[in-house]
Design a protein around this motif. Structure first.
Motif, short mmCIF file in Angstrom:
data_model
loop_
_atom_site.label_atom_id
_atom_site.label_comp_id
_atom_site.label_asym_id
_atom_site.label_seq_id
_atom_site.Cartn_x
_atom_site.Cartn_y
_atom_site.Cartn_z
N ILE A 75 -13.04 -10.37 6.50
CA ILE A 75 -11.87 -9.68 6.48
C ILE A 75 -12.02 -8.70 8.00
O ILE A 75 -13.06 -8.17 8.40
CB ILE A 75 -11.19 -8.82 5.56
CG1 ILE A 75 -12.31 -7.65 4.97
CG2 ILE A 75 -11.25 -9.77 4.17
CD1 ILE A 75 -11.85 -6.84 4.20
N ASP A 76 -10.50 -8.14 8.33
CA ASP A 76 -10.41 -7.28 9.16
C ASP A 76 -9.90 -6.10 8.23
O ASP A 76 -8.88 -6.48 7.46
CB ASP A 76 -9.39 -7.60 10.35
CG ASP A 76 -9.90 -8.54 11.15
OD1 ASP A 76 -11.21 -8.55 11.44
OD2 ASP A 76 -9.19 -9.06 12.07
N ARG A 77 -10.39 -5.02 7.99
CA ARG A 77 -9.78 -3.98 7.17
C ARG A 77 -8.65 -3.54 7.72
O ARG A 77 -8.22 -3.81 8.90
CB ARG A 77 -10.53 -2.66 7.42
CG ARG A 77 -12.06 -2.85 6.82
CD ARG A 77 -13.07 -1.66 7.01
NE ARG A 77 -13.49 -1.25 8.47
CZ ARG A 77 -12.76 -0.51 9.03
NH1 ARG A 77 -11.86 0.23 8.46
NH2 ARG A 77 -13.13 -0.50 10.61
N LEU A 78 -7.73 -3.09 6.75
CA LEU A 78 -6.57 -2.48 7.12
C LEU A 78 -6.65 -1.49 8.24
O LEU A 78 -7.37 -0.81 8.56
CB LEU A 78 -5.70 -1.83 5.90
CG LEU A 78 -4.41 -1.21 6.18
CD1 LEU A 78 -3.43 -2.48 6.20
CD2 LEU A 78 -3.90 -0.35 5.11
N ALA A 79 -5.53 -1.60 9.20
CA ALA A 79 -6.01 -0.81 10.53
C ALA A 79 -6.66 -1.32 11.61
O ALA A 79 -7.09 -0.40 12.20
CB ALA A 79 -5.87 0.55 10.16
N THR B 187 -8.92 1.12 0.96
CA THR B 187 -9.64 0.64 -0.42
C THR B 187 -8.55 -0.07 -1.17
O THR B 187 -8.92 -1.16 -1.93
CB THR B 187 -10.35 1.65 -1.06
OG1 THR B 187 -9.62 2.92 -1.51
CG2 THR B 187 -11.54 2.16 -0.33
N GLU B 188 -7.27 0.46 -1.35
CA GLU B 188 -6.32 0.09 -2.03
C GLU B 188 -6.10 -1.54 -1.52
O GLU B 188 -5.71 -2.49 -2.44
CB GLU B 188 -4.89 0.65 -1.82
CG GLU B 188 -4.02 0.39 -3.08
CD GLU B 188 -2.66 1.38 -2.67
OE1 GLU B 188 -1.67 1.13 -3.25
OE2 GLU B 188 -2.67 2.35 -2.03
N ALA B 189 -5.82 -1.55 -0.28
CA ALA B 189 -5.60 -3.18 0.11
C ALA B 189 -6.70 -3.88 -0.28
O ALA B 189 -6.51 -4.97 -0.61
CB ALA B 189 -5.55 -2.97 1.54
N ILE B 190 -8.03 -3.33 -0.09
CA ILE B 190 -9.15 -4.46 -0.44
C ILE B 190 -9.00 -4.60 -1.87
O ILE B 190 -9.46 -5.82 -2.23
CB ILE B 190 -10.61 -3.73 0.07
CG1 ILE B 190 -10.38 -3.66 1.54
CG2 ILE B 190 -11.49 -4.71 -0.45
CD1 ILE B 190 -11.78 -2.95 2.19
N VAL C 253 0.76 -1.36 -0.07
CA VAL C 253 -0.01 -0.21 0.12
C VAL C 253 0.79 1.22 0.11
O VAL C 253 1.73 1.46 0.82
CB VAL C 253 -0.86 0.18 1.14
CG1 VAL C 253 -1.97 1.29 1.12
CG2 VAL C 253 -1.82 -1.26 1.30
N ARG C 254 0.50 2.27 -0.63
CA ARG C 254 1.28 3.53 -0.86
C ARG C 254 1.19 4.06 0.65
O ARG C 254 0.20 4.24 1.35
CB ARG C 254 0.74 4.42 -1.91
CG ARG C 254 0.97 4.20 -3.32
CD ARG C 254 -0.12 4.89 -4.21
NE ARG C 254 -1.55 4.41 -3.96
CZ ARG C 254 -2.32 4.93 -4.66
NH1 ARG C 254 -2.26 6.11 -5.40
NH2 ARG C 254 -3.53 4.67 -4.62
N LYS C 255 2.37 4.74 0.60
CA LYS C 255 2.61 5.44 2.03
C LYS C 255 2.76 4.49 3.38
O LYS C 255 3.10 4.88 4.56
CB LYS C 255 1.50 6.55 2.43
CG LYS C 255 1.71 7.73 1.11
CD LYS C 255 0.50 8.63 1.70
CE LYS C 255 0.23 9.55 0.55
NZ LYS C 255 -0.61 10.79 0.98
N ILE C 256 2.37 3.13 2.94
CA ILE C 256 2.42 2.43 4.08
C ILE C 256 3.58 1.09 3.73
O ILE C 256 4.35 0.90 4.79
CB ILE C 256 1.18 1.75 4.71
CG1 ILE C 256 0.37 2.72 5.10
CG2 ILE C 256 1.40 0.42 5.44
CD1 ILE C 256 -1.26 2.14 5.30
N GLY C 257 3.51 0.83 2.53
CA GLY C 257 4.57 -0.41 2.24
C GLY C 257 3.90 -1.62 2.23
O GLY C 257 2.61 -1.80 2.23
N SER C 258 4.78 -2.70 2.67
CA SER C 258 4.08 -4.10 2.70
C SER C 258 3.51 -4.18 4.15
O SER C 258 3.74 -3.66 5.02
CB SER C 258 5.37 -5.14 2.96
OG SER C 258 6.16 -5.14 1.71
N ALA C 259 2.22 -4.81 3.89
CA ALA C 259 1.43 -4.93 4.86
C ALA C 259 0.49 -6.22 4.65
O ALA C 259 0.80 -7.16 3.69
CB ALA C 259 0.30 -3.95 4.94
#
Length: 311
Positions: free
Chosen positions: A71-75, A93-96, A7-13
């Motif tokens: 799912i658990d949403r990012l964060a 939304t990018e992660a999903i 994810v942008r601004k976060i990186g690998s997740a």
């Protein structure tokens, strides 16, 4: 399982999710329902461990032959908790989107799905609007619960937290998250506040107790967003069948007398004229529309709608 994303601004997740498939798969099992919970909720919203035959949407979907990816949403939950200052709803939304791509490609448990239905609750529903605008071909149908563009100005009842009792507190100050979360940008509901998501006369106290125990976190980004006029609403990007489901005691139900007809009248301008838009108003229900005593009826209606539009 943990689905890797970048994810942008976060990186690998990673996004945590639970893939469930029916024992006796039919045509509907080629459709996966992506279950996206709301703010301060995780995957337990759709699989509440209280009388699962009544309150678990996952169990009901499996009984009807559907697969689910809950799912658990990012964060939130068991997904990556990035620095709160870097997290935005666009990150979510990018992660999903990457999860959806992997579901279609068979990269999650080697199971490829032909169709993906987004089933959202509250924030998980409003995120669908932005998902559709940015990733227009991701989803084949939307079920958007406990969320609308036109909301009541007043609270649904006279009950509510007092002005001196904050609804949310820093998660690091809550005993549940002590030692696990040290980022002051993560929030959670204050003790005893989960009850305000329900209409008490139609709620099993055991559900509220479990909800309190399983509550999760939110960030300031969860409250981001501006009220745009209908013509500019991202929801107008939706081009597939969409079902709106709200409780009549929820502030996200139509102001005044709330009926399916009034919901459609108020919400229709925010969607394309080409979208097949339908609405269900659940009587005697608050914000957690799928966790009231009439959950079996509500979930059966949702699943029948999905069957109809996916056939």
């Amino acid at each position: 399982m943990q689905v890797p994303v970048t994810v942008r601004k976060i990186g690998s997740a990673h996004i945590y999710g639970e893939l469930c498939q029916p024992r006796n798969g039919g045509k509907t099992s080629k459709t996966v329902q992506l279950l996206v919970p709301g703010s301060t909720y995780n995957h337990s919203y759709y699989d509440m461990p209280v009388k699962s035959s009544r309150y678990s949407y996952v169990s009901k979907a499996l009984d009807d032959g559907f697969s689910t990816f809950n799912i658990d949403r990012l964060a939130t939950g068991k997904s990556t908790l990035p620095p709160s200052s870097r997290y935005t709803l666009d990150s979510g939304t990018e992660a999903i989107h990457q999860v959806i791509t992997k579901l279609r490609a068979g990269q999650i448990k080697d199971r490829a799905f032909d169709k993906v239905v987004w089933v959202g609750h509250s924030l998980g529903s409003s995120m669908a609007w932005d998902q559709a605008k940015t990733y227009i071909d991701d989803i084949d149908a939307f079920v958007l619960t406990s969320m609308s563009h036109v909301v009541r100005d007043e609270e649904p009842s006279d009950e509510g937290p007092g002005g001196d009792v904050p609804f949310e507190i820093k998660a690091m100050d809550d005993p549940k998250f002590h030692g696990r979360i040290n980022d002051p940008g993560y929030l959670t509901t204050n003790a005893g506040m989960r009850r305000f998501f329900y209409y008490a006369p139609n709620t099993d106290p055991a559900v509220i107790k479990a909800d309190e125990r399983l509550k999760d976190v939110s960030t300031a980004a969860d409250s981001d967003g501006t009220s745009l006029p209908p013509a500019q609403s991202p929801s107008r990007s939706i081009k597939v069948p969409t079902l709106l489901v709200v409780g009549d005691k929820d502030r996200y139900c139509t102001p005044g007398t709330c009926t399916p007809e009034s919901m459609l009248a108020n919400e229709r301008p925010y969607y394309s004229d080409k979208v097949d838009l339908e609405a269900i108003v659940v009587p005697d229900s608050g914000h957690d529309v799928q966790l009231h005593k009439d959950a079996p009826t509500t979930n059966a209606a949702i699943l029948q709608w999905i069957k109809d539009v996916m056939s």
